[in-house]
Design an enzyme around this catalytic site. Structure first.
Site, PDB file in Angstrom:
ATOM      1  N   GLY A 110       0.791  -1.156  -0.047  1.00  0.00           N
ATOM      2  CA  GLY A 110      -0.128  -0.087  -0.030  1.00  0.00           C
ATOM      3  C   GLY A 110       0.913   1.187  -0.074  1.00  0.00           C
ATOM      4  O   GLY A 110       1.848   1.343  -0.679  1.00  0.00           O
ATOM      5  N   SER A 154       5.797  -5.275  -0.907  1.00  0.00           N
ATOM      6  CA  SER A 154       5.872  -4.023  -1.392  1.00  0.00           C
ATOM      7  C   SER A 154       6.200  -3.071  -0.313  1.00  0.00           C
ATOM      8  O   SER A 154       7.290  -3.211   0.198  1.00  0.00           O
ATOM      9  CB  SER A 154       4.691  -3.614  -2.085  1.00  0.00           C
ATOM     10  OG  SER A 154       4.716  -2.455  -2.942  1.00  0.00           O
ATOM     11  N   ALA A 155       5.399  -2.400   0.174  1.00  0.00           N
ATOM     12  CA  ALA A 155       5.636  -1.548   1.245  1.00  0.00           C
ATOM     13  C   ALA A 155       5.957  -2.220   2.494  1.00  0.00           C
ATOM     14  O   ALA A 155       6.766  -1.957   3.308  1.00  0.00           O
ATOM     15  CB  ALA A 155       4.054  -0.778   1.650  1.00  0.00           C
ATOM     16  N   HIS A 169       9.363  -3.257  -6.831  1.00  0.00           N
ATOM     17  CA  HIS A 169       8.696  -2.964  -8.304  1.00  0.00           C
ATOM     18  C   HIS A 169       9.864  -2.250  -9.251  1.00  0.00           C
ATOM     19  O   HIS A 169       9.715  -1.470  -9.950  1.00  0.00           O
ATOM     20  CB  HIS A 169       7.565  -1.736  -8.237  1.00  0.00           C
ATOM     21  CG  HIS A 169       6.419  -2.305  -7.258  1.00  0.00           C
ATOM     22  ND1 HIS A 169       5.426  -3.030  -7.513  1.00  0.00           N
ATOM     23  CD2 HIS A 169       6.075  -1.980  -6.127  1.00  0.00           C
ATOM     24  CE1 HIS A 169       4.560  -3.278  -6.734  1.00  0.00           C
ATOM     25  NE2 HIS A 169       4.903  -2.557  -5.726  1.00  0.00           N
ATOM     26  N   GLU A 182       9.582  -6.791 -10.110  1.00  0.00           N
ATOM     27  CA  GLU A 182       8.087  -7.354 -10.053  1.00  0.00           C
ATOM     28  C   GLU A 182       8.395  -8.899 -10.419  1.00  0.00           C
ATOM     29  O   GLU A 182       8.959  -9.266 -11.448  1.00  0.00           O
ATOM     30  CB  GLU A 182       7.215  -6.859 -10.777  1.00  0.00           C
ATOM     31  CG  GLU A 182       6.737  -5.467 -10.048  1.00  0.00           C
ATOM     32  CD  GLU A 182       5.521  -4.781 -10.839  1.00  0.00           C
ATOM     33  OE1 GLU A 182       5.039  -5.227 -12.093  1.00  0.00           O
ATOM     34  OE2 GLU A 182       4.932  -3.909 -10.130  1.00  0.00           O
TER      35      GLU A 182
END
Lengths: 229, 229
Positions: B85, B118-119, B155, B191
């Site tokens: 997020g 991710s985060a 990413h 990714e």
């Protein structure tokens, strides 16, 4: 009290021809421009490049980092140009050098012309909360110079339906910002666009247009999007 | 002192099939996973989605925001998954809920398995200074949980020679980070890539590879880049 006069550009590499074409009517009788190179690591090199470009139109350029007293340099400047690079580094240096409030005063009270590109456009707004840059250093606050009552997202990119990249689109990122309380409108300024602010009037220039995002609005406004024609 | 065990994923939408395939051997005997949904605004909805996915493999999921005492929830957790997020929102909530040091202690001392996407991968590292996210809120520090001695850029995108976009490439942004003093190495995790950390050993998994950037190094290392084959 003079009217504020801002020229806010999306691109970071906007000290080329078309940017200067817009600068000339904007800064009018100004002969010397105070340049703020804080967004890049090599301030001397950055200032040299900008000085070379502006000299083609007959403007003298002073680097703010060359002044022994940066606040005094802002106090006596005829016009100011804040260049692009990293927005976090730029804002931190503006606070470290204690020039934020003096720039605000000169622009809002004296009508000193302000030009900004990319990061220099971000710091002219309410906050840097809608920059695209990496947080490589931490400024004491994300609140910026506050010359206009909204935020800008420079280099605005429309969602690409063909993209397979899984990172959030720019639109999604701005929507996440607007999930937070008390967040101002955000103007997504596409590359090739400039915003001219004269007093309380803002005019979009360039050919690519912009999108305006507001918190809780049902619909965003797409201004001058050539694809709508 | 148990060995640390981390599974750090590039994608934010990585709670799908292949991520769970990697989770299963990673979390082994774990039956309940503590999920941290702080990176998204709607924590209930996010937790429901993750719970549905994990239940297909027989794992129970507790949302940390459902616990009256989040620190106690971390203290008794069998394994933890921090979802993607907005990285700034996530780190700020981790500090607001005072769980940063307890997560660090459980992972580094008790060997509690950690999964991040991710985060959730960003906050496992030294700092969030190499996130791609917008700074929509301001955490009290950019220092993160510090489970590994380097940063990650999730990413990760290779420079596109055909792009006409004028924003900095990811490579340029990371280079700007390394212009600052005392900055750790940065792993650009494409990714489709995952980093498995077991004790002092880190293994790159997935098919897309990663790039390692180090401060002042003459040459970057490209690990497992299929385009080099």
């Amino acid at each position: 009290m003079m009217e504020r006069r801002l020229l806010l550009v999306s691109n970071s590499t906007a000290y080329g021809g078309s940017f200067l074409d817009h600068c000339q009517p904007h800064i009018g009788q100004v002969k010397r421009v105070l340049f703020v190179p804080y967004a890049l690591h090599d301030r001397d090199k950055y200032t040299q490049a900008v000085r070379a470009k502006f000299s083609t139109l007959g403007y003298e350029v002073d680097g703010i980092h060359e002044a022994s007293d940066p606040v005094a340099a802002v106090r006596k400047a005829e016009g100011i140009f804040i260049g692009g690079g990293n927005t976090f580094r730029l804002l931190k240096s503006l606070y470290d050098n204690e020039v934020v409030s003096e720039i605000r005063r000169r622009v809002l009270e004296d009508g000193m012309p302000y030009m900004g590109s990319s990061a220099g456009t971000n710091v002219a707004t309410v906050s840097i909360c809608t920059t695209n840059d990496m947080p490589i250093v931490r400024p004491p606050t994300f609140a910026a110079i506050g010359l206009v009552p909204f935020n800008i997202n420079p280099h605005y990119l429309d969602p690409d339906p063909k993209s397979r990249h899984m990172g959030e689109t720019r639109e999604q990122r701005i929507a996440q910002y607007h999930e937070e309380a008390d967040t101002p409108p955000v103007l997504g300024l596409r590359e090739g666009s400039l915003l001219l602010v004269e007093g309380d009037k803002a005019t979009l220039q360039g050919s690519t247009g912009a999108r305006l995002f507001t918190r809780g609005a049902g619909k965003d406004v797409d201004e001058h999007n050539p694809r709508n024609n």
